[in-house]
Design a protein around this motif. Structure first.
Motif, PDB file in Angstrom:
ATOM      1  N   GLY A   1       0.819  -1.211   0.000  1.00  0.00           N
ATOM      2  CA  GLY A   1       0.000   0.000   0.000  1.00  0.00           C
ATOM      3  C   GLY A   1       0.849   1.255   0.000  1.00  0.00           C
ATOM      4  O   GLY A   1       0.610   2.188  -0.773  1.00  0.00           O
ATOM      5  N   ASN A   2       1.852   1.285   0.863  1.00  0.00           N
ATOM      6  CA  ASN A   2       2.748   2.436   0.923  1.00  0.00           C
ATOM      7  C   ASN A   2       3.568   2.561  -0.358  1.00  0.00           C
ATOM      8  O   ASN A   2       3.793   3.670  -0.857  1.00  0.00           O
ATOM      9  CB  ASN A   2       3.688   2.312   2.121  1.00  0.00           C
ATOM     10  N   PHE A   3       4.022   1.439  -0.881  1.00  0.00           N
ATOM     11  CA  PHE A   3       4.842   1.437  -2.093  1.00  0.00           C
ATOM     12  C   PHE A   3       4.084   2.085  -3.255  1.00  0.00           C
ATOM     13  O   PHE A   3       4.601   2.979  -3.936  1.00  0.00           O
ATOM     14  CB  PHE A   3       5.228   0.000  -2.442  1.00  0.00           C
ATOM     15  N   LEU A   4       2.855   1.648  -3.479  1.00  0.00           N
ATOM     16  CA  LEU A   4       2.061   2.186  -4.585  1.00  0.00           C
ATOM     17  C   LEU A   4       1.680   3.649  -4.347  1.00  0.00           C
ATOM     18  O   LEU A   4       1.723   4.473  -5.269  1.00  0.00           O
ATOM     19  CB  LEU A   4       0.800   1.343  -4.773  1.00  0.00           C
ATOM     20  N   ALA A   5       1.314   3.965  -3.110  1.00  0.00           N
ATOM     21  CA  ALA A   5       0.925   5.345  -2.797  1.00  0.00           C
ATOM     22  C   ALA A   5       2.098   6.298  -2.974  1.00  0.00           C
ATOM     23  O   ALA A   5       1.943   7.410  -3.508  1.00  0.00           O
ATOM     24  CB  ALA A   5       0.389   5.423  -1.371  1.00  0.00           C
ATOM     25  N   ILE A   6       3.281   5.875  -2.545  1.00  0.00           N
ATOM     26  CA  ILE A   6       4.460   6.733  -2.663  1.00  0.00           C
ATOM     27  C   ILE A   6       4.884   6.874  -4.121  1.00  0.00           C
ATOM     28  O   ILE A   6       5.307   7.953  -4.551  1.00  0.00           O
ATOM     29  CB  ILE A   6       5.606   6.177  -1.793  1.00  0.00           C
ATOM     30  N   TYR A   7       4.768   5.802  -4.889  1.00  0.00           N
ATOM     31  CA  TYR A   7       5.062   5.900  -6.322  1.00  0.00           C
ATOM     32  C   TYR A   7       4.193   6.983  -6.957  1.00  0.00           C
ATOM     33  O   TYR A   7       4.691   7.867  -7.670  1.00  0.00           O
ATOM     34  CB  TYR A   7       4.808   4.554  -7.002  1.00  0.00           C
ATOM     35  N   MET A   8       2.899   6.922  -6.697  1.00  0.00           N
ATOM     36  CA  MET A   8       1.978   7.872  -7.306  1.00  0.00           C
ATOM     37  C   MET A   8       2.193   9.293  -6.775  1.00  0.00           C
ATOM     38  O   MET A   8       2.286  10.255  -7.547  1.00  0.00           O
ATOM     39  CB  MET A   8       0.537   7.437  -7.051  1.00  0.00           C
ATOM     40  N   ALA A   9       2.278   9.435  -5.460  1.00  0.00           N
ATOM     41  CA  ALA A   9       2.435  10.765  -4.871  1.00  0.00           C
ATOM     42  C   ALA A   9       3.741  11.416  -5.307  1.00  0.00           C
ATOM     43  O   ALA A   9       3.778  12.618  -5.622  1.00  0.00           O
ATOM     44  CB  ALA A   9       2.380  10.664  -3.344  1.00  0.00           C
ATOM     45  N   SER A  10       4.806  10.635  -5.352  1.00  0.00           N
ATOM     46  CA  SER A  10       6.103  11.178  -5.770  1.00  0.00           C
ATOM     47  C   SER A  10       6.084  11.565  -7.242  1.00  0.00           C
ATOM     48  O   SER A  10       6.640  12.599  -7.631  1.00  0.00           O
ATOM     49  CB  SER A  10       7.211  10.149  -5.513  1.00  0.00           C
ATOM     50  N   GLY A  11       5.445  10.733  -8.061  1.00  0.00           N
ATOM     51  CA  GLY A  11       5.342  11.058  -9.476  1.00  0.00           C
ATOM     52  C   GLY A  11       4.564  12.339  -9.710  1.00  0.00           C
ATOM     53  O   GLY A  11       4.941  13.176 -10.538  1.00  0.00           O
ATOM     54  N   VAL A  12       3.483  12.517  -8.965  1.00  0.00           N
ATOM     55  CA  VAL A  12       2.654  13.723  -9.105  1.00  0.00           C
ATOM     56  C   VAL A  12       3.412  14.962  -8.644  1.00  0.00           C
ATOM     57  O   VAL A  12       3.440  15.987  -9.344  1.00  0.00           O
ATOM     58  CB  VAL A  12       1.341  13.561  -8.310  1.00  0.00           C
ATOM     59  N   LEU A  13       4.032  14.896  -7.460  1.00  0.00           N
ATOM     60  CA  LEU A  13       4.766  16.065  -6.965  1.00  0.00           C
ATOM     61  C   LEU A  13       5.968  16.363  -7.851  1.00  0.00           C
ATOM     62  O   LEU A  13       6.322  17.529  -8.067  1.00  0.00           O
ATOM     63  CB  LEU A  13       5.220  15.839  -5.524  1.00  0.00           C
TER      64      LEU A  13
END
Length: 251
Positions: free
Chosen positions: A117-129
């Motif tokens: 869950g954290n892995f996918l969320a961080i991938y997306m959040a980091s990509g967006v920021l």
């Protein structure tokens, strides 16, 4: 909104049981990373299909002259050049399924270390920021011909997260000869400071030796470092809860 969704996803994700998984015989880390690589590969192949260009140019590449909100998300899964895609996907595979933390007995997989869950969320959040930081920096600089795409910001976020979570652990580099293991090693916090410093120096330097999106990488590192800091605090809190009352008193 995207950041809030990522946070809620990470907080509420429940690991499926083995018999509920699509690929029960595949390690969870490999399954997660292969799914991400598959999405990136699919979009890469669509760039070779001219009828798809209209949609791709709107939703899968950031353009500073006329940006679309959805492109901030889509660009984190988009590559046009083969080398660019291969480098980012190789880095994603290594970060998701491999890892080394020197002499400590730590999980060898970043994915398993922080959870799917954290892995996918961080991938997306980091990509967006990453995409937003890069876009904002170039618009403020008046560079309206700028375009950006790629998963490097998301990968940078995963790197920063793990280095922050393991900030006090000593890392070695598995690609170096064994005799150099005791010489070439550094703490996670030191490595994170070094890579962030490289991006800042590259941004400030009047000489550009590469065409890297340093602003995008920096945004990814910031998102990942913040996520890692929060994860580390939560892990420490959970660890303390598991201790006996006597252990807390004598620490």
């Amino acid at each position: 909104m995207t950041m809030a969704i990522c946070y809620l996803f990470a907080q509420n994700y429940k690991t499926p049981k083995r018999d509920e998984r699509m690929w029960p015989n595949t390690p969870p880390a490999a399954a997660t990373v292969m799914a991400l690589i598959g999405i990136n590969l699919g979009i890469f192949l669509l760039w070779k299909f001219p009828p798809a260009w209209r949609t791709l140019n709107r939703y899968f590449i950031v353009t500073s002259l006329y940006p679309y909100g959805a492109s901030i998300i889509g660009s984190a899964f988009s590559h046009q050049k083969t080398v660019h895609a291969l480098v980012n996907m190789a880095a994603l595979w290594l970060m998701g399924t491999k890892g080394s933390a020197g002499d400590t007995d730590l999980p060898a997989q970043v994915h398993d270390d922080i959870g799917r869950g954290n892995f996918l969320a961080i991938y997306m959040a980091s990509g967006v920021l990453s995409s937003f930081t890069s876009l904002a920096a170039h618009v403020l600089a008046g560079n309206l011909r700028y375009t950006s795409l790629g998963a490097s910001g998301a990968v940078c976020g995963l790197v920063a997260t793990w280095l922050m979570v393991r900030s006090n652990d000593v890392f070695t580099f598995y690609f170096l000869p064994r005799e150099l293991d005791e010489i070439v090693k550094a703490r996670g916090s030191t490595i994170l400071a070094a890579v962030v410093g490289f991006e800042i120096i590259s941004i400030l330097s009047p000489w550009k030796f590469t065409r890297l999106d340093n602003w995008g990488h920096l945004g990814g590192y910031i998102a990942g470092a913040a996520s890692g800091y929060a994860l580390k605090a939560r892990m420490e809190k959970d660890r303390r809860k598991k201790r006996s009352w006597w252990g807390n008193l004598t620490e």
